[in-house]
Design a protein around this motif. Structure first.
Motif, PDB file in Angstrom:
ATOM      1  N   TRP A  13       6.225 -16.465   9.627  1.00  0.00           N
ATOM      2  CA  TRP A  13       6.872 -17.433   8.752  1.00  0.00           C
ATOM      3  C   TRP A  13       8.331 -17.037   8.611  1.00  0.00           C
ATOM      4  O   TRP A  13       8.694 -15.876   8.732  1.00  0.00           O
ATOM      5  CB  TRP A  13       6.185 -17.538   7.399  1.00  0.00           C
ATOM      6  N   ASP A  34      12.400 -25.000   3.166  1.00  0.00           N
ATOM      7  CA  ASP A  34      12.057 -23.721   2.550  1.00  0.00           C
ATOM      8  C   ASP A  34      11.404 -22.760   3.538  1.00  0.00           C
ATOM      9  O   ASP A  34      11.798 -21.599   3.622  1.00  0.00           O
ATOM     10  CB  ASP A  34      11.131 -23.930   1.352  1.00  0.00           C
ATOM     11  N   GLU A  45       4.160 -25.638  10.688  1.00  0.00           N
ATOM     12  CA  GLU A  45       4.374 -26.511   9.530  1.00  0.00           C
ATOM     13  C   GLU A  45       5.707 -26.194   8.868  1.00  0.00           C
ATOM     14  O   GLU A  45       6.128 -25.035   8.835  1.00  0.00           O
ATOM     15  CB  GLU A  45       3.269 -26.321   8.492  1.00  0.00           C
ATOM     16  N   HIS A  47       7.273 -26.320   5.169  1.00  0.00           N
ATOM     17  CA  HIS A  47       6.844 -26.400   3.769  1.00  0.00           C
ATOM     18  C   HIS A  47       8.060 -26.491   2.858  1.00  0.00           C
ATOM     19  O   HIS A  47       9.016 -25.731   3.012  1.00  0.00           O
ATOM     20  CB  HIS A  47       6.050 -25.156   3.361  1.00  0.00           C
ATOM     21  N   GLU A  48       8.020 -27.427   1.936  1.00  0.00           N
ATOM     22  CA  GLU A  48       8.977 -27.523   0.837  1.00  0.00           C
ATOM     23  C   GLU A  48       8.205 -27.132  -0.414  1.00  0.00           C
ATOM     24  O   GLU A  48       7.124 -27.672  -0.677  1.00  0.00           O
ATOM     25  CB  GLU A  48       9.531 -28.941   0.708  1.00  0.00           C
ATOM     26  N   VAL A  49       8.729 -26.204  -1.178  1.00  0.00           N
ATOM     27  CA  VAL A  49       8.000 -25.638  -2.313  1.00  0.00           C
ATOM     28  C   VAL A  49       8.566 -26.127  -3.643  1.00  0.00           C
ATOM     29  O   VAL A  49       9.772 -26.057  -3.876  1.00  0.00           O
ATOM     30  CB  VAL A  49       8.052 -24.097  -2.274  1.00  0.00           C
ATOM     31  N   CYS A  70      10.114 -33.169  12.043  1.00  0.00           N
ATOM     32  CA  CYS A  70       8.751 -32.695  12.273  1.00  0.00           C
ATOM     33  C   CYS A  70       8.091 -33.450  13.425  1.00  0.00           C
ATOM     34  O   CYS A  70       7.459 -32.835  14.291  1.00  0.00           O
ATOM     35  CB  CYS A  70       7.912 -32.830  11.007  1.00  0.00           C
ATOM     36  N   TYR A  75       5.761 -30.522  14.363  1.00  0.00           N
ATOM     37  CA  TYR A  75       5.466 -29.781  13.137  1.00  0.00           C
ATOM     38  C   TYR A  75       4.722 -30.700  12.181  1.00  0.00           C
ATOM     39  O   TYR A  75       4.884 -31.921  12.223  1.00  0.00           O
ATOM     40  CB  TYR A  75       6.751 -29.364  12.419  1.00  0.00           C
ATOM     41  N   LYS A  78       4.591 -30.400   4.756  1.00  0.00           N
ATOM     42  CA  LYS A  78       3.832 -30.305   3.507  1.00  0.00           C
ATOM     43  C   LYS A  78       4.771 -30.005   2.353  1.00  0.00           C
ATOM     44  O   LYS A  78       5.700 -29.213   2.475  1.00  0.00           O
ATOM     45  CB  LYS A  78       2.799 -29.185   3.584  1.00  0.00           C
ATOM     46  N   VAL A  79       4.499 -30.663   1.229  1.00  0.00           N
ATOM     47  CA  VAL A  79       5.170 -30.349  -0.030  1.00  0.00           C
ATOM     48  C   VAL A  79       4.187 -29.548  -0.858  1.00  0.00           C
ATOM     49  O   VAL A  79       3.080 -30.019  -1.143  1.00  0.00           O
ATOM     50  CB  VAL A  79       5.617 -31.623  -0.772  1.00  0.00           C
ATOM     51  N   ILE A  80       4.575 -28.328  -1.219  1.00  0.00           N
ATOM     52  CA  ILE A  80       3.709 -27.436  -1.995  1.00  0.00           C
ATOM     53  C   ILE A  80       4.206 -27.452  -3.446  1.00  0.00           C
ATOM     54  O   ILE A  80       5.299 -26.970  -3.739  1.00  0.00           O
ATOM     55  CB  ILE A  80       3.769 -25.986  -1.458  1.00  0.00           C
TER      56      ILE A  80
END
Length: 82
Positions: A13, A34, A45, A47-49, A70, A75, A78-80
């Motif tokens: 990551w 992020d 993936e 990811h936006e946190v 993406c 890719y 995902k939004v976390i």
């Protein structure tokens, strides 16, 4: 970030890996995702946190740019939220 290190399905990551450029009201903007996460099955993936605001209309261009990037680079996005 400890969760990423402890997940055995994650190969690697990267935090804030690069800029994604996009236009908003005919002006150039940039966004740094992020995380990029690569999994042992080969999929990746972005990811936006903690960014509930990405669901608001005023961020539509930014979200569209991330989704486009993406799609072009295979890719998942995902939004976390927490």
């Amino acid at each position: 970030m400890n969760q990423l290190d402890q997940d055995s399905s994650i190969v690697s990551w990267i935090y804030e890996p690069f800029w994604i450029s996009y236009l908003k009201n005919e002006e150039k903007h940039r966004h740094i995702p992020d995380f990029i996460i690569e999994y042992s099955d080969g999929h990746k993936e972005i990811h936006e946190v903690g960014v509930k605001k990405l669901k608001e209309d005023k961020f539509a261009e930014k979200v569209a740019a991330i989704k486009s990037y993406c799609a072009e680079n295979n890719y998942l996005f995902k939004v976390i939220e927490f």
